[in-house]
Scaffold this motif. Sequence first.
Motif, mmCIF file in Angstrom:
data_model
loop_
_atom_site.group_PDB
_atom_site.id
_atom_site.type_symbol
_atom_site.label_atom_id
_atom_site.label_comp_id
_atom_site.label_asym_id
_atom_site.label_seq_id
_atom_site.Cartn_x
_atom_site.Cartn_y
_atom_site.Cartn_z
ATOM 1 N N VAL A 149 -0.402 6.797 32.126
ATOM 2 C CA VAL A 149 0.913 7.035 31.526
ATOM 3 C C VAL A 149 1.941 6.045 32.081
ATOM 4 O O VAL A 149 2.839 5.594 31.361
ATOM 5 N N GLU A 150 1.813 5.690 33.349
ATOM 6 C CA GLU A 150 2.753 4.753 33.963
ATOM 7 C C GLU A 150 2.737 3.388 33.281
ATOM 8 O O GLU A 150 3.724 2.642 33.348
ATOM 9 N N ARG A 151 1.625 3.072 32.605
ATOM 10 C CA ARG A 151 1.515 1.778 31.917
ATOM 11 C C ARG A 151 1.917 1.845 30.450
ATOM 12 O O ARG A 151 2.009 0.811 29.776
ATOM 13 N N VAL A 152 2.162 3.047 29.935
ATOM 14 C CA VAL A 152 2.492 3.223 28.522
ATOM 15 C C VAL A 152 3.866 2.631 28.223
ATOM 16 O O VAL A 152 4.855 2.947 28.878
ATOM 17 N N SER B 115 0.033 -4.479 26.683
ATOM 18 C CA SER B 115 -0.613 -5.588 27.396
ATOM 19 C C SER B 115 -2.128 -5.600 27.212
ATOM 20 O O SER B 115 -2.784 -6.595 27.515
ATOM 21 N N ASP B 116 -2.703 -4.496 26.731
ATOM 22 C CA ASP B 116 -4.150 -4.404 26.506
ATOM 23 C C ASP B 116 -4.395 -4.554 25.013
ATOM 24 O O ASP B 116 -4.262 -3.603 24.246
ATOM 25 N N VAL B 117 -4.731 -5.763 24.597
ATOM 26 C CA VAL B 117 -4.802 -6.084 23.173
ATOM 27 C C VAL B 117 -6.183 -6.603 22.812
ATOM 28 O O VAL B 117 -6.808 -7.346 23.570
ATOM 29 N N PHE B 118 -6.677 -6.174 21.643
ATOM 30 C CA PHE B 118 -7.902 -6.734 21.074
ATOM 31 C C PHE B 118 -7.613 -7.056 19.615
ATOM 32 O O PHE B 118 -7.227 -6.172 18.845
ATOM 33 N N GLU B 119 -7.752 -8.322 19.248
ATOM 34 C CA GLU B 119 -7.457 -8.782 17.893
ATOM 35 C C GLU B 119 -6.051 -8.353 17.447
ATOM 36 O O GLU B 119 -5.860 -7.799 16.357
#
Length: 368
Positions: free
Chosen positions: A332-335, A296-300
């Motif tokens: 880690v919970e978001r991985v 969910s954490d994206v750059f380009e």
Amino acid sequence: MSETEKKPLFIPEEWSEAANSVSCSSLKPPVALVCGPKDSGKTTFSRNLVKVLLQRYKRVAYLDIDVGQPEFTVPGFLSLTVVDKSVLDQDWSAPCLKTPERYYFYGDDSAKRDPKAYLQFVYTLFDYYQLHFCKSSENKTALPLVINTPGWVKGLGYHLLVDVLRYVSPSHVVKINIEIHKKNLPAGMFWLDGYHDERPHLMEIQSAYPVSFYRSAAEKHARRLMRDRRIIAYFKQCIKGKEVDTTKELSHELASLVPYEVPISSLTIRHLHCQIPSSEVFNSLNASIVGLGISSDVFEDLPLCVGLGIVRGIDTERGILYVITPVAENVVERVDLLWQGFIQLPTSLLEVKDYRSPYLSPYVLPST
């Protein structure tokens, strides 16, 4: 073993002049790319350049695109790290690990397996620097950038360097030459193709140390040991509140840690640079080092990598992956992404005397 770890630190006068030329440049902030063949002193020069820049700037950005011998991360990463004057107090003879602003897990110690992905990571990290650190505003000051490159400067390695130089278009290029002329990069601004109007300040300097024509088996072994030391230093961060002085102690501590339980159903598993049959995915993951990502954490179009983990074991019946990592629990919970490449767990971490190795069970590993 990196250049400064096998030789005493020595900064020739022309190196100091080159570093001062970058630091005192009227161009603000300067973007300096350091290149040259293996063992020419790129890491040493880059470290000294950071030191000199920190005399003028409070912080310096460091783009490390040497996946084999990175400065602030484990091998297999490309990273953008911002350092301040606290880095000057580091013991340069030991692995100096920092948490980057942004980094990507390439999963190998050479760009040759997937040069397209390698260049995408380089370009994206440079774009991230330009977006967040290149321009001054009311709340922040633009940061100078130091780019440390691999020593692979022949064949495909040469073409990758040319692509990087053309994309980055640095204000300064420091080219280090060695006594063995055939191993050096071409003279002059070899990367310009006639379409670039801006010409950087090129400085060609000589290596401070003699370089042997052939790399001995001992030198290759020393490089492997240095890579292992960085991996060991990284996972040593898993041990909290206890002094761990030897690799043997660390292997015991890691073996006794309670791992994170990660549901396999919540993960997308990607194998880098190879294809794994679906029937062998779990066997390939067992006892491996993996990159941990958050989709969910994206750059380009590139998801965020948050660190590394060791797959401690797999419970296929419960659908659980047991993972050891120094990454914080709330992260880690978001991985939800796992990347498996060719960065291997050091053999020394598998050798636990009088203790059944927790990494070698072929199918299911217990969590106790």
